[in-house]
Design a protein around this motif. Structure first.
Motif, PDB file in Angstrom:
ATOM      1  N   ASP A 274      -5.252   7.392 -11.736  1.00 62.40           N
ATOM      2  CA  ASP A 274      -4.224   8.109 -10.983  1.00 62.40           C
ATOM      3  C   ASP A 274      -3.500   7.255  -9.954  1.00 62.40           C
ATOM      4  OD1 ASP A 274      -4.049  10.594 -12.121  1.00 62.40           O
ATOM      5  OD2 ASP A 274      -5.887  11.280 -11.148  1.00 62.40           O
ATOM      6  N   ASP A 275      -4.262   6.687  -9.046  1.00 59.11           N
ATOM      7  CA  ASP A 275      -3.636   5.902  -7.983  1.00 59.11           C
ATOM      8  C   ASP A 275      -4.030   4.447  -8.158  1.00 59.11           C
ATOM      9  OD1 ASP A 275      -2.512   8.157  -6.735  1.00 59.11           O
ATOM     10  OD2 ASP A 275      -4.486   8.636  -5.899  1.00 59.11           O
TER      11      ASP A 275
ATOM     12  N   ASP B 107       0.840  -1.196   0.000  1.00 63.72           N
ATOM     13  CA  ASP B 107       0.000   0.000   0.000  1.00 63.72           C
ATOM     14  C   ASP B 107       0.881   1.254   0.000  1.00 63.72           C
ATOM     15  OD1 ASP B 107      -2.033   1.859   0.337  1.00 63.72           O
ATOM     16  OD2 ASP B 107      -3.132   0.656   1.780  1.00 63.72           O
TER      17      ASP B 107
ATOM     18  N   PRO C 159       0.729   5.570 -10.641  1.00 66.50           N
ATOM     19  CA  PRO C 159      -0.363   5.596 -11.634  1.00 66.50           C
ATOM     20  C   PRO C 159      -0.466   4.266 -12.388  1.00 66.50           C
ATOM     21  CG  PRO C 159       1.552   6.790 -12.447  1.00 66.50           C
ATOM     22  CD  PRO C 159       1.873   6.403 -11.035  1.00 66.50           C
TER      23      PRO C 159
ATOM     24  N   SER D 279       0.357   2.393  -3.794  1.00 66.30           N
ATOM     25  CA  SER D 279      -0.980   2.931  -4.017  1.00 66.30           C
ATOM     26  C   SER D 279      -0.995   4.342  -4.607  1.00 66.30           C
ATOM     27  CB  SER D 279      -1.837   2.841  -2.757  1.00 66.30           C
ATOM     28  OG  SER D 279      -1.186   3.443  -1.702  1.00 66.30           O
ATOM     29  N   HIS D 280       0.153   4.998  -4.701  1.00 63.28           N
ATOM     30  CA  HIS D 280       0.149   6.298  -5.393  1.00 63.28           C
ATOM     31  C   HIS D 280       0.857   6.228  -6.745  1.00 63.28           C
ATOM     32  CE1 HIS D 280      -1.895   8.015  -2.108  1.00 63.28           C
ATOM     33  NE2 HIS D 280      -0.965   7.625  -1.267  1.00 63.28           N
TER      34      HIS D 280
END
Ligand code: FES
Length: 570
Positions: A367-368, A291, A298, A295-296
């Motif tokens: 995006d994420d 995570d 793309p 999770s950030h």
């Protein structure tokens, strides 16, 4: 350089004679005097259709090994075909890893080329290589060519889930469903969606265990043969340089694998496999890392199951390196690959040739991406969800539980017209974790009730302590830990309880107090369905398997034993 195999072959005593004589069979004497012995751990099997072509690939690896002065030794190892093996191939992943590890250690080999494809085969090979710690490099078997049905791309696995729901909804005939079988599987190779096999090949390359640029080459593409031959040559060099897994795989390598996993929108199954491989290497990797790191990142690849295209398209569009070039700043620049060079050194020339398949960073598919780790009173040790494969509106949801105590209970009741269920219900299936089933099968993406399908419902929140096929999709919470069979609170939920899923807040809860939960007893229907093997591998597995949040390896297989063998056989 002192070769490991010289412990068997060097010298003129009786034992060296025995080791050489039985292996000779036409091999010249110099085969046993200072030439690296390279095993080819081959998971080819007629019963593992995705890997059946690997013996052909092995021939090119052999050519490369011979060209570089080594001696190839093909070693058939346990093979796991995802579609055939019961109760689930995951039950046997650790057994495959253990048997491969032991055979590599027991035999006179100096290095190994690992040939895998179908879901569990690359993970089990890497777990084995990490624990025996001899020079090892993967040649991934490659995906099948694109399937097409009724003019549209048909992806392996994903197409099955989609078309079978259409049959149940009455929008596709049984005859057309049967006709799609050979349209889906039209060449050698593993599933051509971004399922677990494709994911693990790409992630193994990002990890550094495949020569950069090879993963994703279709099984029937001549470039795979060329790559296999060059990798065979490399394996001999690896022995000369002593590049074992523990000398170049680091936490940074796993960081890069997690970035890649997110950017390609890879399978949730990669979580348990990467955790297990890291465990063999003694690298501290936790489920939180997926995570935190992923999770950030793309989502840059538009592939089924969540998207449109297939693996052949990804390869044509530039492949993994073109994807990673877009997120180069997120990668660990120090992490090395099997060639001795950092992964980031391979990215500057990697172009995107089809922006429909691989997006640039500025206009990502999403995006994420990545995998979200949920915690709460339903999953104290965590549960995961892949938001990219879910319905956005359901990522924040409160609904009443509809509980199934086993997969049999689910099949028995799901199509009952009197079943009390609506689109807001949260379907819970338990008893499907590593111990309970046993083996943590891919049953979490429960098919929806027919009566809701007929109303046009196509997704619902589902929660399970099992896994989901990498080719599946939906708002499915997976890998709930501890599982019900290990005493997890999932086993205490009752139909009608309110469940709250809050992916943004990373929570998964049942609206019950700790006291209310503690006062409940697990249902006899559930505990009666847990696996209770009395002997064999299943018994060993159930007694020793760990939970999903640490990779579901056996407790006594975590770590490495190295390549030392103390005693002679005669
Ligand atoms: Fe082998 Fe999908 S069934 S990769």
């Amino acid at each position: 350089m002192e070769l490991r195999s010289s412990q068997w072959y060097a010298g003129e005593d009786r034992n060296a004679y025995i080791h050489r004589a039985w292996m000779r069979r036409g091999a010249p004497d110099d085969s046993f005097r200072g030439r690296p012995q390279i095993a080819i751990a081959n998971t080819a099997s007629d019963l593992t259709p995705c890997n059946a072509h690997l013996t052909g690939v092995a021939q090119f690896v052999k050519n490369g090994i011979l060209e570089a002065g080594g001696v190839p030794q093909e070693l058939p190892v346990v093979s796991l075909g995802e579609t055939n093996v019961r109760p689930t191939a995951m039950l046997w992943r650790n057994m495959a890893a253990m048997s491969t590890e032991e055979m590599l250690r027991a035999n006179p080999v100096d290095g190994v080329v690992l040939l895998g494809g179908c879901d569990k085969t690359i993970p089990s090979l890497l777990m084995a290589a990490a624990s025996v710690d001899i020079p090892a490099v993967v040649v991934p078997g490659g995906p099948m060519l694109n399937g097409t049905f009724r003019g549209a791309p048909l992806g392996c696995g994903t197409g099955v889930w989609k078309l079978s729901e259409e049959v149940r909804a009455g929008t596709l005939s049984q005859e057309d469903f049967a006709r799609s079988e050979s349209a889906m599987i039209r060449s050698a190779g593993h599933c051509n969606t971004m399922g677990t096999a494709s994911t693990m090949a790409l992630v193994a390359e990002a990890l550094g265990t495949i020569v950069p640029g090879i993963a994703g080459t279709p099984a029937s593409d001549a470039r795979l043969s060329e790559a296999a031959q060059l990798t065979g040559r490399l394996a001999v060099d690896l022995v000369k340089e002593g590049r074992t897994p523990s000398t170049f795989l680091t936490k940074g390598s796993f960081h890069n694998a997690i970035v890649a996993l997110a950017a390609i929108g890879g399978s949730t199954n990669a979580v348990v496999h990467l955790l297990a491989i890291a465990g063999r290497l003694g690298i501290e990797l936790s489920v939180e890392d997926f995570d935190r790191i992923g999770s950030h990142v793309p989502l840059l690849v538009d592939l089924q199951p969540a998207g449109r295209h297939l693996m052949e398209d990804l390869f044509r569009a530039g492949g993994l390196l073109a994807v990673l070039r877009q997120v180069k700043d997120l990668l660990d620049p120090e992490a090395l690959t099997i060639t001795g060079k950092p992964l980031v050194d391979y990215l500057d020339d990697a172009e995107i040739f089809d922006p429909e398949v691989i997006s640039v960073r500025e206009t990502p598919v999403q995006d994420d991406a990545g995998i979200a780790l949920l915690r709460g009173n339903l999953a104290p040790d965590g549960a995961i969800i892949k938001p990219a494969a879910a319905t956005p509106e359901l990522l924040q949801h409160r609904g009443r539980a509809l509980v199934f105590d086993s997969i049999e209970d689910f099949h028995e009741r799901i199509d009952d017209p009197d079943l009390e269920v609506d689109a807001d219900s949260v379907m819970i299936l338990r008893g499907c974790g590593p111990k309970g089933y046993p083996g943590m099968p891919e049953v979490s993406n429960m098919p929806l009730p027919t009566k809701l399908l007929e109303q046009g419902v196509r997704d619902m929140v589902r929660i399970c302590d099992g896994r989901m096929s990498g080719t599946a999709y939906g708002t499915v919470v997976l890998h709930v830990a501890p599982e019900a069979a290990a005493g997890g609170p999932l086993g205490l939920v009752r139909t009608g309880d309110w469940i709250v899923l809050d992916v943004a807040g990373r929570r998964l809860d049942v609206e019950l107090s700790a006291e209310e939960l503690a006062a409940r007893e697990p249902s006899a229907a559930m505990t009666g369905a847990f696996a209770a093997p009395t002997r064999g591998w299943e018994r060993l597995y159930v007694d020793h398997v760990q939970q999903a949040d640490t990779g579901a390896d056996l407790d006594f297989l975590v770590g490495a034993s190295g390549s030392e063998v103390a005693r002679e056989s005669h």
